[in-house]
Design a protein around this motif. Structure first.
Motif, PDB file in Angstrom:
ATOM      1  N   LEU A  97       0.677  -1.184  -0.015  1.00  0.00           N
ATOM      2  CA  LEU A  97      -0.027  -0.093   0.064  1.00  0.00           C
ATOM      3  C   LEU A  97       0.760   1.314  -0.062  1.00  0.00           C
ATOM      4  O   LEU A  97       0.323   2.362  -0.086  1.00  0.00           O
ATOM      5  N   ASP A  98       2.322   1.144   0.028  1.00  0.00           N
ATOM      6  CA  ASP A  98       3.120   2.215   0.166  1.00  0.00           C
ATOM      7  C   ASP A  98       3.024   3.236   1.439  1.00  0.00           C
ATOM      8  O   ASP A  98       2.875   4.297   1.196  1.00  0.00           O
ATOM      9  N   ALA A  99       2.492   2.296   2.471  1.00  0.00           N
ATOM     10  CA  ALA A  99       2.095   3.193   3.662  1.00  0.00           C
ATOM     11  C   ALA A  99       3.492   3.800   4.303  1.00  0.00           C
ATOM     12  O   ALA A  99       4.463   3.042   4.441  1.00  0.00           O
ATOM     13  N   GLN A 100       3.106   4.960   5.305  1.00  0.00           N
ATOM     14  CA  GLN A 100       4.091   5.377   5.935  1.00  0.00           C
ATOM     15  C   GLN A 100       3.945   5.063   7.268  1.00  0.00           C
ATOM     16  O   GLN A 100       4.915   5.062   8.188  1.00  0.00           O
ATOM     17  N   ILE A 101       2.589   4.893   7.752  1.00  0.00           N
ATOM     18  CA  ILE A 101       2.405   4.730   9.380  1.00  0.00           C
ATOM     19  C   ILE A 101       1.262   3.418   8.885  1.00  0.00           C
ATOM     20  O   ILE A 101       0.357   3.536   8.234  1.00  0.00           O
ATOM     21  N   VAL A 102       1.651   2.661  10.028  1.00  0.00           N
ATOM     22  CA  VAL A 102       0.453   1.656   9.911  1.00  0.00           C
ATOM     23  C   VAL A 102       0.092   1.528  11.382  1.00  0.00           C
ATOM     24  O   VAL A 102       0.755   1.505  12.487  1.00  0.00           O
ATOM     25  N   LEU A 110       0.882  -2.199  23.637  1.00  0.00           N
ATOM     26  CA  LEU A 110       1.276  -0.985  23.276  1.00  0.00           C
ATOM     27  C   LEU A 110       2.614  -0.899  22.544  1.00  0.00           C
ATOM     28  O   LEU A 110       3.470  -1.689  23.137  1.00  0.00           O
ATOM     29  N   GLY A 111       2.875  -0.267  21.657  1.00  0.00           N
ATOM     30  CA  GLY A 111       4.340  -0.240  21.116  1.00  0.00           C
ATOM     31  C   GLY A 111       4.428   0.561  19.510  1.00  0.00           C
ATOM     32  O   GLY A 111       3.383   0.775  18.880  1.00  0.00           O
ATOM     33  N   ALA A 112       5.667   1.157  19.562  1.00  0.00           N
ATOM     34  CA  ALA A 112       5.762   1.825  18.252  1.00  0.00           C
ATOM     35  C   ALA A 112       7.304   1.692  17.836  1.00  0.00           C
ATOM     36  O   ALA A 112       8.213   1.445  18.633  1.00  0.00           O
ATOM     37  N   GLU A 113       7.397   1.264  16.655  1.00  0.00           N
ATOM     38  CA  GLU A 113       8.924   1.069  16.113  1.00  0.00           C
ATOM     39  C   GLU A 113       8.756   1.358  14.487  1.00  0.00           C
ATOM     40  O   GLU A 113       7.786   1.209  13.818  1.00  0.00           O
ATOM     41  N   MET A 114      10.101   1.542  14.119  1.00  0.00           N
ATOM     42  CA  MET A 114      10.103   1.920  12.659  1.00  0.00           C
ATOM     43  C   MET A 114      10.602   0.540  12.027  1.00  0.00           C
ATOM     44  O   MET A 114      11.611   0.314  12.803  1.00  0.00           O
ATOM     45  N   ILE A 115      10.302   0.187  10.943  1.00  0.00           N
ATOM     46  CA  ILE A 115      10.656  -0.942  10.176  1.00  0.00           C
ATOM     47  C   ILE A 115      10.772  -0.703   8.882  1.00  0.00           C
ATOM     48  O   ILE A 115       9.473  -0.195   8.324  1.00  0.00           O
ATOM     49  N   ASP A 116      11.919  -0.688   8.130  1.00  0.00           N
ATOM     50  CA  ASP A 116      11.777  -0.050   6.737  1.00  0.00           C
ATOM     51  C   ASP A 116      11.356   0.946   6.374  1.00  0.00           C
ATOM     52  O   ASP A 116      10.704   1.288   5.670  1.00  0.00           O
ATOM     53  N   ASP A 117      11.569   1.986   7.134  1.00  0.00           N
ATOM     54  CA  ASP A 117      10.730   3.274   6.951  1.00  0.00           C
ATOM     55  C   ASP A 117       9.427   3.457   7.323  1.00  0.00           C
ATOM     56  O   ASP A 117       8.937   4.368   6.870  1.00  0.00           O
ATOM     57  N   ILE A 118       8.782   2.478   7.892  1.00  0.00           N
ATOM     58  CA  ILE A 118       7.470   2.542   8.165  1.00  0.00           C
ATOM     59  C   ILE A 118       7.195   2.351   9.606  1.00  0.00           C
ATOM     60  O   ILE A 118       7.962   1.638  10.314  1.00  0.00           O
ATOM     61  N   THR A 146       9.893  14.204  11.281  1.00  0.00           N
ATOM     62  CA  THR A 146       9.748  13.094  12.234  1.00  0.00           C
ATOM     63  C   THR A 146       8.385  12.826  12.562  1.00  0.00           C
ATOM     64  O   THR A 146       7.387  13.404  12.146  1.00  0.00           O
ATOM     65  N   PHE A 147       8.105  11.863  13.096  1.00  0.00           N
ATOM     66  CA  PHE A 147       6.823  11.301  13.588  1.00  0.00           C
ATOM     67  C   PHE A 147       7.030  11.266  15.102  1.00  0.00           C
ATOM     68  O   PHE A 147       8.099  10.387  15.578  1.00  0.00           O
ATOM     69  N   LYS A 148       6.247  11.917  15.942  1.00  0.00           N
ATOM     70  CA  LYS A 148       6.462  11.804  17.347  1.00  0.00           C
ATOM     71  C   LYS A 148       5.307  11.214  18.002  1.00  0.00           C
ATOM     72  O   LYS A 148       4.065  11.497  17.739  1.00  0.00           O
ATOM     73  N   VAL A 149       5.609  10.165  18.905  1.00  0.00           N
ATOM     74  CA  VAL A 149       4.500   9.178  19.298  1.00  0.00           C
ATOM     75  C   VAL A 149       4.392   9.472  20.769  1.00  0.00           C
ATOM     76  O   VAL A 149       5.664   9.258  21.436  1.00  0.00           O
ATOM     77  N   ALA A 160       5.037   7.087  27.837  1.00  0.00           N
ATOM     78  CA  ALA A 160       6.135   6.906  27.169  1.00  0.00           C
ATOM     79  C   ALA A 160       5.972   7.665  25.917  1.00  0.00           C
ATOM     80  O   ALA A 160       5.055   8.325  25.359  1.00  0.00           O
ATOM     81  N   SER A 161       7.090   8.247  25.229  1.00  0.00           N
ATOM     82  CA  SER A 161       7.126   9.046  24.105  1.00  0.00           C
ATOM     83  C   SER A 161       8.498   8.716  23.326  1.00  0.00           C
ATOM     84  O   SER A 161       9.427   8.455  23.828  1.00  0.00           O
ATOM     85  N   HIS A 162       8.279   8.783  22.085  1.00  0.00           N
ATOM     86  CA  HIS A 162       9.252   8.338  20.942  1.00  0.00           C
ATOM     87  C   HIS A 162       9.243   9.415  19.970  1.00  0.00           C
ATOM     88  O   HIS A 162       8.209   9.885  19.575  1.00  0.00           O
ATOM     89  N   THR A 163      10.517   9.521  19.395  1.00  0.00           N
ATOM     90  CA  THR A 163      10.465  10.368  18.109  1.00  0.00           C
ATOM     91  C   THR A 163      11.425   9.493  17.010  1.00  0.00           C
ATOM     92  O   THR A 163      12.393   9.057  17.390  1.00  0.00           O
ATOM     93  N   PHE A 164      10.795   9.593  15.799  1.00  0.00           N
ATOM     94  CA  PHE A 164      11.101   8.619  14.690  1.00  0.00           C
ATOM     95  C   PHE A 164      11.537   9.594  13.674  1.00  0.00           C
ATOM     96  O   PHE A 164      10.642  10.419  13.322  1.00  0.00           O
ATOM     97  N   GLN A 165      12.646   9.224  12.864  1.00  0.00           N
ATOM     98  CA  GLN A 165      13.084  10.245  11.555  1.00  0.00           C
ATOM     99  C   GLN A 165      12.081   9.420  10.533  1.00  0.00           C
ATOM    100  O   GLN A 165      12.023   8.540  10.575  1.00  0.00           O
ATOM    101  N   ARG A 166      11.561  10.294   9.668  1.00  0.00           N
ATOM    102  CA  ARG A 166      10.993   9.990   8.604  1.00  0.00           C
ATOM    103  C   ARG A 166      11.893  10.276   7.368  1.00  0.00           C
ATOM    104  O   ARG A 166      12.358  11.190   7.434  1.00  0.00           O
ATOM    105  N   LYS A 167      11.396   9.653   6.281  1.00  0.00           N
ATOM    106  CA  LYS A 167      11.960   9.879   5.253  1.00  0.00           C
ATOM    107  C   LYS A 167      11.161  10.716   4.320  1.00  0.00           C
ATOM    108  O   LYS A 167      10.023  11.096   4.686  1.00  0.00           O
TER     109      LYS A 167
END
Length: 167
Positions: A97-102, A110-118, A146-149, A160-167
């Protein structure tokens, strides 16, 4: 842009209302399934919502895909992708689907992680959390780079909070 993500509320419309009122500046509200409420229930009005394994009304879609600015977001409950064991099947679908967020639920963890820029995001459960005692939902802030969660409890405590770099 700010997105509120919740899942697995299992019939508790009061917690949905309480959480929806938490952030007045939210742009989009997502429910990742197992609300166990009728599709047209007033507590779910205006939300993007999908069917969980405990939602039996056919009006619920299995998946939703939408754009938020330049970000493609894929929503599913997760049971059809076996997310309790692995996110691999979910990852394949996100790439199709060419999604950037799932956004997904089902496991109540609960959880958040970047896998292959998703960004893979599970907000946990607002009724029956697993892996920790706090009932939870997530706020995602989409920014230019960024994506801030942030994960919050239904009584407005950030856990909890996390910041992920986005492409």
């Amino acid at each position: 842009m700010k997105i509120l993500v919740m899942s697995d509320t299992h019939g508790d419309s009061q917690v949905i209302e309480r959480v929806k009122g938490f952030y007045p500046e939210i742009d989009t509200v997502i429910h990742c399934g197992d609300s166990e409420l009728p599709f047209a229930h007033e507590s779910l009005a205006g939300m993007i919502k999908v069917r969980g394994n405990c939602d039996h009304e056919k009006a619920y879609p299995e998946e939703e895909i939408f754009m938020n600015n330049d970000v493609r977001i894929f929503i599913t409950h997760g049971h059809l992708f076996n997310v309790k064991n692995s996110t691999l099947s979910l990852s394949y679908r996100a790439k199709e689907l060419d999604a950037q967020i799932v956004c997904f639920g089902h496991s109540h963890i609960l959880g958040a992680e970047m896998i292959d820029d998703i960004l893979f995001l599970n907000p946990g459960s607002l009724l029956k959390p697993r892996g920790r005692k706090e009932k939870s939902f997530a706020i995602v802030e989409i920014e230019a780079s960024t994506f801030k969660v942030a994960f919050w409890t239904d009584d407005h405590q950030c856990i909890a909070s996390h910041t992920f770099q986005r492409k």
